[in-house]
Motif scaffolding. Structure first.
Motif, PDB file in Angstrom:
ATOM      1  N   GLU A 138       0.810  -1.222   0.000  1.00  0.00           N
ATOM      2  CA  GLU A 138       0.000   0.000   0.000  1.00  0.00           C
ATOM      3  C   GLU A 138       0.845   1.276   0.000  1.00  0.00           C
ATOM      4  OE1 GLU A 138      -4.070  -1.518   2.200  1.00  0.00           O
ATOM      5  OE2 GLU A 138      -2.572  -0.471   3.420  1.00  0.00           O
ATOM      6  N   ALA A 139       2.112   1.171  -0.435  1.00  0.00           N
ATOM      7  CA  ALA A 139       3.025   2.316  -0.392  1.00  0.00           C
ATOM      8  C   ALA A 139       2.491   3.507  -1.179  1.00  0.00           C
ATOM      9  CB  ALA A 139       4.397   1.905  -0.931  1.00  0.00           C
ATOM     10  N   SER A 140       1.796   3.263  -2.288  1.00  0.00           N
ATOM     11  CA  SER A 140       1.295   4.371  -3.108  1.00  0.00           C
ATOM     12  C   SER A 140       0.207   5.169  -2.404  1.00  0.00           C
ATOM     13  CB  SER A 140       0.739   3.831  -4.436  1.00  0.00           C
ATOM     14  OG  SER A 140      -0.299   2.889  -4.203  1.00  0.00           O
ATOM     15  N   ILE A 141      -0.418   4.572  -1.385  1.00  0.00           N
ATOM     16  CA  ILE A 141      -1.491   5.253  -0.654  1.00  0.00           C
ATOM     17  C   ILE A 141      -1.012   5.754   0.703  1.00  0.00           C
ATOM     18  CG2 ILE A 141      -3.802   5.006   0.333  1.00  0.00           C
ATOM     19  CD1 ILE A 141      -3.819   4.911  -2.688  1.00  0.00           C
ATOM     20  N   THR A 142      -0.381   4.878   1.464  1.00  0.00           N
ATOM     21  CA  THR A 142      -0.014   5.225   2.841  1.00  0.00           C
ATOM     22  C   THR A 142       1.454   5.584   3.009  1.00  0.00           C
ATOM     23  OG1 THR A 142       0.545   2.948   3.444  1.00  0.00           O
ATOM     24  CG2 THR A 142      -1.765   3.612   3.679  1.00  0.00           C
ATOM     25  N   GLY A 143       2.282   5.301   1.993  1.00  0.00           N
ATOM     26  CA  GLY A 143       3.708   5.574   2.113  1.00  0.00           C
ATOM     27  C   GLY A 143       4.468   4.478   2.833  1.00  0.00           C
ATOM     28  N   GLU A 144       3.767   3.423   3.280  1.00  0.00           N
ATOM     29  CA  GLU A 144       4.412   2.329   4.009  1.00  0.00           C
ATOM     30  C   GLU A 144       4.836   1.237   3.029  1.00  0.00           C
ATOM     31  OE1 GLU A 144       5.215   2.428   7.123  1.00  0.00           O
ATOM     32  OE2 GLU A 144       4.242   4.362   7.401  1.00  0.00           O
ATOM     33  N   SER A 145       6.101   0.853   3.096  1.00  0.00           N
ATOM     34  CA  SER A 145       6.634  -0.098   2.117  1.00  0.00           C
ATOM     35  C   SER A 145       6.381  -1.554   2.489  1.00  0.00           C
ATOM     36  CB  SER A 145       8.138   0.122   1.948  1.00  0.00           C
ATOM     37  OG  SER A 145       8.793  -0.009   3.195  1.00  0.00           O
TER      38      SER A 145
END
Length: 644
Positions: free
Chosen positions: A193-200
């Motif tokens: 969900e990196a594109s939404i939350t920034g978490e890799s």
């Protein structure tokens, strides 16, 4: 052929052609000597000045090439200048146009070509680097899915993502992008969900979990019920929000725009006065060139675009330049307890029986029967435990009366049941003969929320509910202090004993407990009166008045909330507390870059002015330095895009 047409329409076509003509002029002058000039026939004379590469008054073929270079590079500049004048705006293009035309008239074809060529090159470089600063937005657009696999009549059909219909079942296979916002109805898998939350780190998804368009499956197979498609997806809202934010002006930028509106005409007046007083036309034209406020005008927006783009890449949406500037000044942060400092998933921990004739399950059954009609978050753990122990209520109570800040009163089969704090008992005239207040104090001292249960006017027990403190809450407080925040204040409707127990654990500076929504508003207003710039972190429901009053309203875990994405001043897309100090730190860096850019722009103009009046700075050199300063401020802003 298409590629050629695209290049011709691109930003580099004009400067390249102009540059070729300038090189051709030098080549003709240096290599061909007078042969080409003789071929030109009769010589054209000009009134004054020097031709391209030496003294004299002869219009040569080399000069003709130089003039052509100036026309190619300057045509678009003049057109823009005229359009600006027609709408009563004096632009930078007008300064360059007057300088180039004036240089041509007095025979300084090299100066005219150099000024327009360098300005065109600067514009092309500026466009390219500005696009680079928008790379975060481009990256968001790039993750938008193109296709989707849907189940229709039992068959797997691949369709364009925008053709998925609401309520359809979408298959998300390993390695595929999730094409819609939706809820998992079957299967299991890990989603990046990196594109939404920034978490890799990928998040495990199973039945009933929510997924977002643009995220990527790293394992497993999911069947997803489409609940958001096209422009209604979280990704689309983020892209829209970032576009608006990057175009929104900061207060400093608005001031610079107003300053430039008066500064540019002032440069023209200065150039005219200098020309009239000294009789030096070249000096006047040079002043027009070096006085261009290009670097000053671009200094703020390029930093805002880079700063907001960088934050978006990290799952932090900032509403615009004004909010970015304000965030850099935050000196006090007010946080709600439940769901911010704690997990927001309370569990029932204690049942203390105070009526000798009753058992533990009796207290739980009466409390659950009353809470069945309550919307309060603490009702859920009571009902869940009652269900697990087989004493869950059937249906809901007849009448439920919420008592703000105290608890609830319910009618259960004709019996009055109260669940709440000591003031609730007082309000209903119930005497605490069983010592429930002392028990409640003990539970509160352990960081648990106590709820006294009274049935038919008699206290029968006390229930304790606790919410787990987030592991990163203490680190968030530490980082907020490191980012320059002076005070972190907890605003909670819970009791003081509970609030103090949690506050001590996480390192809160100030605790305000037993607050109603309007009390939280007053607390934020008090901090502002004390001179603080206040950020309020809350859930946007009970905390709505305080969020609206604060200088910056922050919504956490906003990925699942369309309202939060659109309305919060800062929306933290993930549920990571550490994103808050990161947002403040990035805002401070961005504002610092903005100030550096303003100093660079003004210092460049000042040094050029000294150089012009002291001798040695020509129009061409002035334009070269001017365009160099534009690139410096852009490159300085692009530092914000680097990971820190």
């Amino acid at each position: 052929m298409f590629a050629v047409r695209t290049w011709v329409r691109g930003t580099w076509f004009v400067p390249v052609v102009s540059g070729i003509l300038i090189l051709a002029s030098f080549a003709v002058e240096r290599l061909a000597g007078g042969a080409w000039n003789a071929a030109l026939g009769p010589k054209w004379w000009v009134d004054a000045g020097e031709h391209a590469h030496g003294s004299g008054h002869v219009f040569t073929f080399a000069n003709a090439l130089m003039l052509a270079a100036a026309i190619v590079a300057g045509y678009g500049i003049v057109v823009k200048a005229v359009r600006a004048v027609l709408v009563k705006f004096i632009s930078i293009d007008l300064l360059v146009s007057i300088a180039a035309i004036g240089a041509t008239v007095i025979g300084n074809f090299w100066e005219a070509a150099a000024v327009t060529f360098l300005f065109a090159v600067g514009h092309a470089l500026e466009s390219g680097t500005m696009n680079r600063t928008r790379s975060a937005l481009a990256a968001l657009v790039a993750v938008a899915p193109d296709t989707a696999v849907v189940l229709r009549d039992g068959d797997q059909i691949e369709v364009p993502a925008h053709q998925v219909r609401m309520g359809e079942i979408v298959l998300v296979k390993n390695g595929a992008k999730v094409p819609v916002d939706g809820q998992v109805v079957a299967g299991a898998g890990a989603i990046d969900e990196a594109s939404i939350t920034g978490e890799s780190i990928p998040v495990e998804k199973t039945k009933s979990d929510h997924v977002f368009a643009g995220t990527i499956s790293r394992s497993g197979l999911l069947q997803v019920l489409a609940t958001g498609i096209g422009a209604d997806t979280t990704l689309a809202r983020i892209i829209h929000r970032v576009e608006e934010a990057q175009d929104a002006k900061a207060r400093t930028q608005a001031f610079i725009d107003r300053f430039s509106k008066w500064y540019t005409p002032a440069v023209m007046v200065l150039a005219l006065a200098a020309g009239l007083l000294t009789g030096d036309i070249v000096l006047a034209l040079t002043l027009l060139v070096i006085g261009c406020p290009g670097a000053l005008v671009i200094s703020i927006p390029v930093a805002i675009v880079a700063g907001i783009g960088r934050s978006a890449r990290n799952g932090i949406l900032i509403k615009g330049g004004e909010y970015l500037e304000t965030s850099a000044k935050i000196s006090a942060v007010a946080v709600d307890k439940t769901g911010t400092l704690t997990e927001g998933r309370p569990v029932l921990t204690d049942i203390v029986v105070l009526a000798p004739a009753l058992a533990r399950t009796d207290v739980l059954r009466w409390a659950a029967a009353a809470e069945a009609g309550s919307e309060h978050p603490l009702a859920r753990p009571i009902l869940d435990t009652a269900r697990e122990e087989g004493v869950a209520p059937e249906g809901i109570p007849g009448v439920v009366t919420p008592v703000v800040g105290k608890g609830i009163a319910a009618d259960v089969d004709g019996t009055q049941v109260l669940v709440g704090n000591a003031p609730l008992l007082t309000q209903y005239g119930i005497t605490d003969d069983a010592g429930s207040a002392a028990v409640a104090d003990e539970l509160a001292a352990d960081g648990k929320t106590p709820m006294i249960v009274a049935v038919g006017g008699t206290v029968i027990g006390v229930i304790g509910v606790a919410d787990t403190i987030r592991e990163d809450a203490p680190e968030m407080i530490r980082r907020l202090h490191a980012a320059g925040v002076e005070q972190v204040v907890m605003l909670t409707g819970d009791t003081r004993r509970v609030a103090e127990a949690i506050g001590r654990t996480v390192g809160i500076d100030e605790i305000q407990a037993s607050l109603l929504p309007e009390d939280k508003l007053d607390a934020v207003a008090r901090l502002q009166r004390e001179g603080h710039t206040v950020a309020m972190v809350g859930d946007g429901v009970n905390d709505a008045p305080a969020l609206a009053t604060a200088d910056i309203g922050v919504a956490m875990g906003a990925a699942g909330s369309a309202v939060a994405v659109e309305t919060a001043d800062i929306a933290l897309m993930g549920d990571d507390l550490l994103k808050l100090p990161e947002a403040i730190r990035l805002a401070k860096r961005t504002v610092s870059v903005m100030r550096q850019n303003i100093v660079i722009a003004l210092a460049t103009v000042a040094l050029l002015l000294v150089g012009v009046f002291g001798g040695g700075v020509t129009m061409a050199l002035g334009m070269l330095v001017h365009e160099g300063s534009v690139l410096v401020v852009i490159l300085n802003a692009m530092r914000l895009l680097r990971q820190t």
